[in-house]
Design a protein around this motif. Structure first.
Motif, mmCIF file in Angstrom:
data_model
loop_
_atom_site.group_PDB
_atom_site.id
_atom_site.type_symbol
_atom_site.label_atom_id
_atom_site.label_comp_id
_atom_site.label_asym_id
_atom_site.label_seq_id
_atom_site.Cartn_x
_atom_site.Cartn_y
_atom_site.Cartn_z
ATOM 1 N N GLN A 98 0.814 -1.220 0.000
ATOM 2 C CA GLN A 98 0.000 0.000 0.000
ATOM 3 C C GLN A 98 0.847 1.270 0.000
ATOM 4 O OE1 GLN A 98 0.836 -1.634 2.688
ATOM 5 N NE2 GLN A 98 1.484 -0.020 4.088
ATOM 6 N N GLY A 99 2.124 1.107 0.250
ATOM 7 C CA GLY A 99 3.027 2.256 0.230
ATOM 8 C C GLY A 99 3.266 2.841 1.604
ATOM 9 N N THR A 100 4.429 3.444 1.766
ATOM 10 C CA THR A 100 4.767 4.141 3.002
ATOM 11 C C THR A 100 5.407 5.472 2.646
ATOM 12 O OG1 THR A 100 5.895 3.930 5.145
ATOM 13 C CG2 THR A 100 7.042 3.022 3.240
ATOM 14 N N GLN A 101 4.999 6.528 3.341
ATOM 15 C CA GLN A 101 5.460 7.877 3.013
ATOM 16 C C GLN A 101 6.834 8.135 3.610
ATOM 17 O OE1 GLN A 101 3.842 10.532 1.217
ATOM 18 N NE2 GLN A 101 5.890 11.454 1.409
ATOM 19 N N VAL A 102 7.725 8.674 2.789
ATOM 20 C CA VAL A 102 9.037 9.141 3.238
ATOM 21 C C VAL A 102 9.129 10.627 2.907
ATOM 22 C CG1 VAL A 102 11.528 9.013 2.851
ATOM 23 C CG2 VAL A 102 10.166 6.910 3.007
ATOM 24 N N THR A 103 9.421 11.420 3.905
ATOM 25 C CA THR A 103 9.545 12.862 3.710
ATOM 26 C C THR A 103 10.902 13.313 4.225
ATOM 27 O OG1 THR A 103 7.162 13.145 3.995
ATOM 28 C CG2 THR A 103 8.535 15.119 4.195
ATOM 29 N N VAL A 104 11.665 13.956 3.357
ATOM 30 C CA VAL A 104 13.006 14.411 3.722
ATOM 31 C C VAL A 104 13.032 15.936 3.670
ATOM 32 C CG1 VAL A 104 15.471 14.242 3.242
ATOM 33 C CG2 VAL A 104 13.965 12.310 2.735
ATOM 34 N N SER A 105 13.380 16.540 4.779
ATOM 35 C CA SER A 105 13.426 18.000 4.849
ATOM 36 C C SER A 105 14.861 18.491 4.708
ATOM 37 C CB SER A 105 12.838 18.477 6.167
ATOM 38 O OG SER A 105 13.561 17.944 7.261
#
Length: 123
Positions: free
Chosen positions: A115-122
């Motif tokens: 289903q996917g997993t969110q990765v957020t890089v700041s």
């Protein structure tokens, strides 16, 4: 039928690390080729990395040297270790399974998707 569930996503700073896991259930994936793909906002889904049933690995140029794909057949799990993260790595990451073992970078070769997993890089 195989069910794939990703975990390990979240937020990280540029230069940081995350490790994604993809746990399979329903059938063993030891004979499957497995892949990771990602989709950034407003962009098409793209190939990230793949691993063959025998452990051979291949990476997209954009992640080569920073990401490592691995598998633990005893745990029926595939991993994606992501180091030196960049803001452009921000995306939803998907695990995919290919029961024919084609070891391809093409989405159409993969029958099973998580289903996917969110990765957020700041920055």
């Amino acid at each position: 039928q195989v069910q794939l569930v990703e975990s390990g996503g979240g937020m990280a700073q540029a230069g940081g690390s995350l490790k994604l896991s993809c746990a399979a259930s329903g059938r063993t994936i030891s004979t499957y080729a497995m892949g990771w793909f990602r989709q950034a906002p407003g962009k098409e889904r793209e190939f990230v990395a793949r691993i063959s049933r025998g452990g051979s690995k291949y990476y997209a140029d954009s992640v080569k040297g920073r990401f490592t794909i691995s598998r633990d057949n005893a745990k029926n799990t595939v991993y994606l270790q992501m180091n030196s993260l960049k803001p452009e790595d921000t995306a939803v990451y998907y695990c995919a399974g290919d029961p024919r073992g084609s070891y391809s970078s093409k989405e159409k070769e993969y029958d099973y998707w998580g289903q996917g997993t969110q990765v957020t890089v700041s920055s």
